[in-house]
Write an enzyme that holds these catalytic residues in place. Sequence first.
Site, PDB file in Angstrom:
ATOM      1  N   ASP A 256      -5.038  -7.391   6.051  1.00 50.56           N
ATOM      2  CA  ASP A 256      -6.282  -6.492   5.517  1.00 50.56           C
ATOM      3  C   ASP A 256      -7.191  -7.484   5.061  1.00 50.56           C
ATOM      4  OD1 ASP A 256      -7.878  -5.110   4.717  1.00 50.56           O
ATOM      5  OD2 ASP A 256      -6.886  -3.961   3.145  1.00 50.56           O
TER       6      ASP A 256
ATOM      7  N   LYS B 220       3.802 -15.294   1.821  1.00 53.27           N
ATOM      8  CA  LYS B 220       3.896 -16.000   0.858  1.00 53.27           C
ATOM      9  C   LYS B 220       5.273 -16.364   0.435  1.00 53.27           C
ATOM     10  CE  LYS B 220       1.229 -17.457  -1.782  1.00 53.27           C
ATOM     11  NZ  LYS B 220       0.755 -18.941  -2.407  1.00 53.27           N
TER      12      LYS B 220
ATOM     13  N   ASP C 270      -2.750 -17.839   1.747  1.00 55.40           N
ATOM     14  CA  ASP C 270      -3.670 -18.550   1.109  1.00 55.40           C
ATOM     15  C   ASP C 270      -4.383 -19.806   1.824  1.00 55.40           C
ATOM     16  OD1 ASP C 270      -1.563 -19.772   0.251  1.00 55.40           O
ATOM     17  OD2 ASP C 270      -1.935 -20.162  -1.655  1.00 55.40           O
TER      18      ASP C 270
ATOM     19  N   ASP D 122     -10.729  -9.101   7.360  1.00 48.01           N
ATOM     20  CA  ASP D 122     -12.073  -9.429   6.800  1.00 48.01           C
ATOM     21  C   ASP D 122     -12.676 -10.590   6.762  1.00 48.01           C
ATOM     22  OD1 ASP D 122     -11.968  -6.340   6.816  1.00 48.01           O
ATOM     23  OD2 ASP D 122     -12.439  -6.461   4.680  1.00 48.01           O
TER      24      ASP D 122
ATOM     25  N   TYR E 165       0.876  -1.185   0.097  1.00 48.47           N
ATOM     26  CA  TYR E 165       0.249  -0.176  -0.182  1.00 48.47           C
ATOM     27  C   TYR E 165       0.613   1.224   0.114  1.00 48.47           C
ATOM     28  CZ  TYR E 165      -3.992  -3.055   1.229  1.00 48.47           C
ATOM     29  OH  TYR E 165      -4.969  -4.113   1.028  1.00 48.47           O
TER      30      TYR E 165
END
Length: 370
Positions: free
Chosen positions: A251, A194, A227, A255, A143
Amino acid sequence: MTANKRLLVLPGDGIGPEVMREVRRVIDWMDHRRHVSFAIDEGLVGGAAIDALGSPCPDVTVEAAMASDAVLFGSVGGPKWDSLPFDKRPELGILRLRQDLGLFANLRPAKVMDALLDASSLKPDLVRGLDIMIVRESTGGIYFGEPRGIEIMADGSRRGIDTEVYTEQEIARVARVAFDLARRRTGKMTSVEKANVMQSGRLWRAVVSEVGAAEYPDVTLSHMYADNCAMQLASRPKQFDVVLGSNLFGDLLSDLAAALTGSLGMLPSATLGAPDASGRRRALYEPIHGSAPDIAGKGVANPCAQMLSFAMLLRLSFGMEEDAALIEKAVENVLAGGLRTADIMQPGRARVGTTVMGEAVVRELDKLAA
């Protein structure tokens, strides 16, 4: 009583002002019943700040935040400002506050209350007693990384660029926040990345391992690809306690964890900076539900996440554990009594709006404090 706790309140856009009004009821209650007084400043951020001052986070707002002991944030954004250039969008208000105040560790609890078991996206047995803390790095990563932007290539087509960048120091400092939390909870932490396909992920895994081995040998650390963590959260969420992730993965995963609890309208968050010489941290507290422009102004928003964010503020910024627990218990009791806003409505429950839910929590505080 002289106020010695300075708060900056930033209601923002959408449902932000509506749910913040209910927190102000709780603050007034604390003044009258608990003899705890706050010096409160109110400022502009997001679309409201753009309309009034031409910037999603004007200098005056940052200066007020710097002078405060803690910031209580509502929400930003809405369709009114969707056509603005990227560098003028309301969402940049919260990003600037995080960056200028050095708020690098975002704490997002995902806790399932018994009264909301049936509202979860998973079967009750999978989420009963669920209590996860997701720690998200919030001032680095994709970001904020450079280069970024949209460029025109030689053939006239466009290419979008975002860069995932982390330094060793950025990873280590947020890892320490997560390890400290794990040490105070169950002594178990999962770090996600990852590392199989990303160089920044390889560094993330290495640095977190080094910090854990050198400074937190009493905390059991495990690593998981992001993942796979998402899949595990959706199938066996109670295996997790503290989950640490980068800005992007934290993030997304927070959620997902929020969906397990039944509603974004129930979840608070805190974003913390580094401790100063006295141990004080700059901090910002906000619900994770966003501005919800589709229901703004209708009086139906759930104020509980904003109230629970204030409870986190009391606990983490002021050490007021008893008062924080009182607010959390009041919210839980009101829900157990059957009141519901639209987002958590269930058959056989009483549907109420924002104001009635806020009033019910204050009445419950009266009972608990009697």
